[in-house]
Scaffold this motif. Sequence first.
Motif, short mmCIF file in Angstrom:
data_model
loop_
_atom_site.label_atom_id
_atom_site.label_comp_id
_atom_site.label_asym_id
_atom_site.label_seq_id
_atom_site.Cartn_x
_atom_site.Cartn_y
_atom_site.Cartn_z
N MET A 16 -6.49 -5.50 1.11
CA MET A 16 -5.29 -4.68 1.23
C MET A 16 -5.63 -3.30 1.29
O MET A 16 -6.65 -2.88 0.55
CB MET A 16 -4.39 -4.96 0.09
N TRP A 17 -4.79 -2.59 1.48
CA TRP A 17 -4.88 -0.95 1.51
C TRP A 17 -3.74 -0.32 1.02
O TRP A 17 -2.56 -1.03 1.29
CB TRP A 17 -5.58 -0.47 2.79
N MET A 18 -3.63 1.26 0.95
CA MET A 18 -2.47 1.72 0.37
C MET A 18 -1.82 2.72 1.20
O MET A 18 -1.06 3.31 0.93
CB MET A 18 -2.80 2.43 -0.82
N ASN A 20 0.19 4.60 3.62
CA ASN A 20 1.85 4.79 3.86
C ASN A 20 2.47 4.04 2.44
O ASN A 20 3.71 3.80 2.74
CB ASN A 20 2.29 3.94 5.10
N THR A 21 1.74 3.93 1.59
CA THR A 21 2.52 3.30 0.24
C THR A 21 2.56 4.66 -0.61
O THR A 21 1.55 5.38 -0.90
CB THR A 21 1.55 2.35 -0.36
N PHE A 22 3.65 5.08 -0.90
CA PHE A 22 4.07 6.14 -1.79
C PHE A 22 3.71 6.05 -3.47
O PHE A 22 3.90 7.24 -3.96
CB PHE A 22 5.32 6.68 -1.50
N ILE A 23 3.81 5.03 -3.89
CA ILE A 23 3.56 4.90 -5.28
C ILE A 23 2.26 3.93 -5.71
O ILE A 23 1.91 3.05 -4.92
CB ILE A 23 4.76 3.96 -5.97
N PRO A 24 1.76 4.18 -6.83
CA PRO A 24 0.63 3.20 -7.19
C PRO A 24 1.17 1.93 -7.53
O PRO A 24 2.17 1.72 -8.00
CB PRO A 24 0.08 3.81 -8.48
N LEU A 25 0.27 0.94 -7.30
CA LEU A 25 0.65 -0.45 -7.30
C LEU A 25 -0.32 -1.29 -8.16
O LEU A 25 -1.52 -1.02 -8.32
CB LEU A 25 0.69 -1.25 -6.02
N GLU A 41 -5.38 -2.96 -10.68
CA GLU A 41 -4.66 -2.32 -11.38
C GLU A 41 -4.47 -0.69 -10.83
O GLU A 41 -5.44 -0.27 -10.24
CB GLU A 41 -4.66 -2.25 -12.65
N ASN A 42 -3.31 -0.26 -10.79
CA ASN A 42 -3.14 1.39 -10.51
C ASN A 42 -3.90 1.61 -9.21
O ASN A 42 -4.53 2.63 -9.19
CB ASN A 42 -3.55 1.97 -11.62
N SER A 47 -4.30 5.67 0.02
CA SER A 47 -5.74 5.47 0.01
C SER A 47 -5.89 4.43 1.17
O SER A 47 -5.41 3.44 1.30
CB SER A 47 -6.30 4.94 -1.12
N GLU A 48 -6.87 4.75 2.03
CA GLU A 48 -7.18 3.72 3.12
C GLU A 48 -8.67 2.77 2.59
O GLU A 48 -9.19 2.08 3.41
CB GLU A 48 -7.82 4.31 4.33
#
Length: 86
Positions: A16-18, A20-25, A41-42, A47-48
């Motif tokens: 997975m990557w982040m 276009n994701t605006f919040i930490p997951l 976590e977090n 991030s790509e």
Amino acid sequence: DHGMLFDFKRDRMVSMWMRNTFIPLDMLFLSAEGEVVTIAENTVPHSEKTVSSRVRVRAVLELAAGTVQRLAVKPGDKVTHEMFGN
């Protein structure tokens, strides 16, 4: 207390990557039975860098960062959802 569940329909290595994701997951990597196999976590917004399951999994559950710690989720715990037959 909401999340996004990704069903990959078959067991496989997942990355997975982040972007276009605006919040930490927090990401829970799940077996076909809903068992938590690995946890990330977090993760860092936008991030790509890939986040790997490290083993074959059926699904990923993305939750707001901090949920894993707040609920004390650990590998071996089970997620209940109709896709896992429970």
